[in-house]
Design an enzyme around this catalytic site. Structure first.
Site, PDB file in Angstrom:
ATOM      1  N   LYS A  43       0.950  -1.200  -0.019  1.00 17.88           N
ATOM      2  CA  LYS A  43      -0.180   0.046  -0.248  1.00 17.88           C
ATOM      3  C   LYS A  43       1.178   1.294   0.044  1.00 17.88           C
ATOM      4  O   LYS A  43       0.339   2.484  -0.217  1.00 17.88           O
ATOM      5  CB  LYS A  43      -1.032  -0.157   1.421  1.00 17.88           C
ATOM      6  CG  LYS A  43      -1.625  -1.259   1.359  1.00 17.88           C
ATOM      7  CD  LYS A  43      -2.621  -0.886   2.563  1.00 17.88           C
ATOM      8  CE  LYS A  43      -2.789  -2.341   3.188  1.00 17.88           C
ATOM      9  NZ  LYS A  43      -3.951  -2.519   4.665  1.00 17.88           N
ATOM     10  N   GLU A  99       8.010   2.388  -5.660  1.00 23.08           N
ATOM     11  CA  GLU A  99       8.320   2.294  -4.455  1.00 23.08           C
ATOM     12  C   GLU A  99       7.840   3.044  -3.708  1.00 23.08           C
ATOM     13  O   GLU A  99       8.791   4.194  -3.349  1.00 23.08           O
ATOM     14  CB  GLU A  99       8.854   1.294  -3.906  1.00 23.08           C
ATOM     15  CG  GLU A  99       9.091  -0.159  -3.493  1.00 23.08           C
ATOM     16  CD  GLU A  99       7.954  -0.661  -2.755  1.00 23.08           C
ATOM     17  OE1 GLU A  99       6.969   0.367  -1.839  1.00 23.08           O
ATOM     18  OE2 GLU A  99       8.510  -1.846  -2.532  1.00 23.08           O
ATOM     19  N   ASP A 100       7.479   2.814  -2.430  1.00 18.53           N
ATOM     20  CA  ASP A 100       7.682   4.364  -1.273  1.00 18.53           C
ATOM     21  C   ASP A 100       9.613   4.133  -0.917  1.00 18.53           C
ATOM     22  O   ASP A 100       9.632   5.705  -0.454  1.00 18.53           O
ATOM     23  CB  ASP A 100       6.824   3.589   0.003  1.00 18.53           C
ATOM     24  CG  ASP A 100       6.591   2.016   0.527  1.00 18.53           C
ATOM     25  OD1 ASP A 100       7.435   1.547   0.050  1.00 18.53           O
ATOM     26  OD2 ASP A 100       5.696   2.177   2.040  1.00 18.53           O
ATOM     27  N   ILE A 101       9.970   2.985   0.371  1.00 17.03           N
ATOM     28  CA  ILE A 101      10.990   2.367   0.419  1.00 17.03           C
ATOM     29  C   ILE A 101      11.621   1.262   0.452  1.00 17.03           C
ATOM     30  O   ILE A 101      11.614   0.995   0.419  1.00 17.03           O
ATOM     31  CB  ILE A 101      10.747   2.715   1.985  1.00 17.03           C
ATOM     32  CG1 ILE A 101      11.826   2.690   2.804  1.00 17.03           C
ATOM     33  CG2 ILE A 101      10.092   1.768   2.053  1.00 17.03           C
ATOM     34  CD1 ILE A 101      12.251   3.992   3.726  1.00 17.03           C
ATOM     35  N   ASP A 103      15.010  -0.497   2.006  1.00 23.07           N
ATOM     36  CA  ASP A 103      15.060  -1.275   3.494  1.00 23.07           C
ATOM     37  C   ASP A 103      16.148  -1.776   2.722  1.00 23.07           C
ATOM     38  O   ASP A 103      17.397  -1.502   2.540  1.00 23.07           O
ATOM     39  CB  ASP A 103      13.885  -1.110   3.917  1.00 23.07           C
ATOM     40  CG  ASP A 103      14.700  -1.403   5.757  1.00 23.07           C
ATOM     41  OD1 ASP A 103      15.968  -1.815   6.298  1.00 23.07           O
ATOM     42  OD2 ASP A 103      14.171  -2.148   6.631  1.00 23.07           O
ATOM     43  N   GLY A 105      16.416  -4.168   0.661  1.00 21.18           N
ATOM     44  CA  GLY A 105      16.830  -4.263  -0.414  1.00 21.18           C
ATOM     45  C   GLY A 105      15.691  -5.386  -1.365  1.00 21.18           C
ATOM     46  O   GLY A 105      15.356  -5.051  -2.801  1.00 21.18           O
ATOM     47  N   THR A 107      12.487  -6.692  -1.181  1.00 22.33           N
ATOM     48  CA  THR A 107      10.848  -5.984  -2.244  1.00 22.33           C
ATOM     49  C   THR A 107      11.340  -5.655  -3.544  1.00 22.33           C
ATOM     50  O   THR A 107      10.438  -6.730  -4.318  1.00 22.33           O
ATOM     51  CB  THR A 107      10.297  -4.979  -0.914  1.00 22.33           C
ATOM     52  OG1 THR A 107      10.125  -6.070   0.330  1.00 22.33           O
ATOM     53  CG2 THR A 107       8.918  -5.323  -1.752  1.00 22.33           C
ATOM     54  N   LYS A 131      17.058   4.168   2.612  1.00 18.89           N
ATOM     55  CA  LYS A 131      17.348   3.829   3.834  1.00 18.89           C
ATOM     56  C   LYS A 131      18.700   2.969   3.023  1.00 18.89           C
ATOM     57  O   LYS A 131      19.230   1.963   2.831  1.00 18.89           O
ATOM     58  CB  LYS A 131      16.799   2.827   4.891  1.00 18.89           C
ATOM     59  CG  LYS A 131      16.036   3.163   4.804  1.00 18.89           C
ATOM     60  CD  LYS A 131      15.012   2.683   6.769  1.00 18.89           C
ATOM     61  CE  LYS A 131      13.839   2.556   7.020  1.00 18.89           C
ATOM     62  NZ  LYS A 131      13.270   1.431   7.900  1.00 18.89           N
ATOM     63  N   ASP A 159       3.629   3.128   6.673  1.00 20.49           N
ATOM     64  CA  ASP A 159       2.766   3.153   8.212  1.00 20.49           C
ATOM     65  C   ASP A 159       3.263   2.620   9.141  1.00 20.49           C
ATOM     66  O   ASP A 159       4.618   1.867   8.704  1.00 20.49           O
ATOM     67  CB  ASP A 159       1.444   2.021   8.017  1.00 20.49           C
ATOM     68  CG  ASP A 159       1.813   0.751   7.688  1.00 20.49           C
ATOM     69  OD1 ASP A 159       2.895   0.708   6.527  1.00 20.49           O
ATOM     70  OD2 ASP A 159       0.700  -0.306   7.927  1.00 20.49           O
TER      71      ASP A 159
HETATM   72  P1  IMP Z   1      12.948  -4.420   2.284  1.00 22.05           P
HETATM   73  O1  IMP Z   1      12.321  -4.729   1.765  1.00 22.05           O
HETATM   74  O2  IMP Z   1      13.852  -4.817   3.439  1.00 22.05           O
HETATM   75  O3  IMP Z   1      13.877  -3.235   1.609  1.00 22.05           O
HETATM   76  O4  IMP Z   1      11.763  -3.428   2.194  1.00 22.05           O
HETATM   77  C1  IMP Z   1      10.704  -3.071   1.863  1.00 22.05           C
HETATM   78  C2  IMP Z   1       8.714  -2.613   2.291  1.00 22.05           C
HETATM   79  O5  IMP Z   1       9.752  -2.719   3.714  1.00 22.05           O
HETATM   80  C3  IMP Z   1       8.624  -0.927   2.080  1.00 22.05           C
HETATM   81  O6  IMP Z   1       7.909  -1.261   0.755  1.00 22.05           O
HETATM   82  C4  IMP Z   1       8.064  -1.218   3.212  1.00 22.05           C
HETATM   83  O7  IMP Z   1       6.630  -1.744   3.220  1.00 22.05           O
HETATM   84  C5  IMP Z   1       8.442  -1.507   4.252  1.00 22.05           C
HETATM   85  N1  IMP Z   1       9.609  -0.767   5.391  1.00 22.05           N
HETATM   86  C6  IMP Z   1      10.399  -0.762   5.825  1.00 22.05           C
HETATM   87  N2  IMP Z   1      11.599   0.204   6.319  1.00 22.05           N
HETATM   88  C7  IMP Z   1      10.163   1.192   6.716  1.00 22.05           C
HETATM   89  C8  IMP Z   1       9.960   1.759   6.862  1.00 22.05           C
HETATM   90  O8  IMP Z   1      10.842   3.221   7.874  1.00 22.05           O
HETATM   91  N3  IMP Z   1       8.742   2.022   7.487  1.00 22.05           N
HETATM   92  C9  IMP Z   1       7.839   1.820   6.541  1.00 22.05           C
HETATM   93  N4  IMP Z   1       7.397   1.137   5.909  1.00 22.05           N
HETATM   94  C10 IMP Z   1       9.007   0.513   6.183  1.00 22.05           C
HETATM   95 MG    MG Z   2       6.465  -0.789   0.242  1.00 21.67          MG
END
Ligand code: IMP
Ligand code: MG
Length: 179
Positions: A43, A99-101, A103, A105, A107, A131, A159
């Site tokens: 979302k 993508e929103d963020i 973190d 990597g 996702t 990040k 969120d």
């Molecule tokens: P990754 O797979 O660790 O890169 O995480 C990506 C997903 O984790 C993002 O699409 C977010 O949905 C969620 N996420 C990671 N960090 C945050 C944060 O600080 N706030 C909200 N959602 C986050």
């Molecule tokens: Mg996300």
């Protein structure tokens, strides 16, 4: 649970300004490519996608995908599951994943693979936030709004346990305020 609003990390004005810049850059880069498909990751990307898509000056269509990570919401296990795929046919199209963020990597890494299996003409990625100190797997990031330190952030679509998604700015949820 604390009732004080999250501390501001990135203000509404800064977001607006940066989204304008990204839209201009993307519009320029795709100027001669015809229609692009913006694929928003639900979302978290819904507000960013809404603003970014309306500021582009190139033809575009919108698709959504939804993923979920296994396990606790604020601890990334690295296992990603597809909850909803794109509805439209993206074969032969220029795809921009929004993508929103980013973190760890994981996702985005998974999503690039998913999108590639549909046979698009190209795949690029756009994340509002990155990040930079949390990377576990390197993914190609073509457009990044802001590089941020490792804090849990909310607002502008993001969120914490479904809270604070509609906050107009990017705020920090300190560990003490989490429950
Ligand atoms: P990754 O797979 O660790 O890169 O995480 C990506 C997903 O984790 C993002 O699409 C977010 O949905 C969620 N996420 C990671 N960090 C945050 C944060 O600080 N706030 C909200 N959602 C986050
Ligand atoms: Mg996300």
């Amino acid at each position: 649970m604390s009732t004080t609003p999250p501390e501001v990390m990135i203000s509404e004005d800064e977001i607006r300004q940066r989204v304008n810049e990204l839209a201009e850059q993307i519009s320029g880069d795709y100027a001669d490519k015809g229609t692009i498909v913006l694929v928003g990751v639900l979302k978290g990307s819904f507000i960013f996608l809404a603003d970014l898509s309306r500021r582009l000056s190139i033809p575009r269509t919108i698709e959504f995908i939804a993923v979920s990570s296994y396990g606790n919401s604020s601890i990334q296990s690295g296992a990603v599951r597809l909850v909803m795929d794109v509805r439209g046919n993206i074969e032969g199209k220029h795809v921009l994943i929004v993508e929103d963020i980013v973190d760890t990597g994981h996702t985005l890494h998974y999503l690039i693979g998913m999108m590639a299996s549909h046979g698009p003409a190209s795949i690029k990625t756009c994340a509002l936030l990155h990040k930079t100190d949390s990377t576990q797997i390197d993914v190609p990031l073509d457009y990044v709004g802001f590089s941020i330190r490792d804090e849990w952030v909310v607002g502008y679509g993001l969120d914490y346990a479904e809270r604070d998604r509609t906050l107009p700015y990017i705020g920090i949820v300190h560990p003490d305020d989490r429950d």
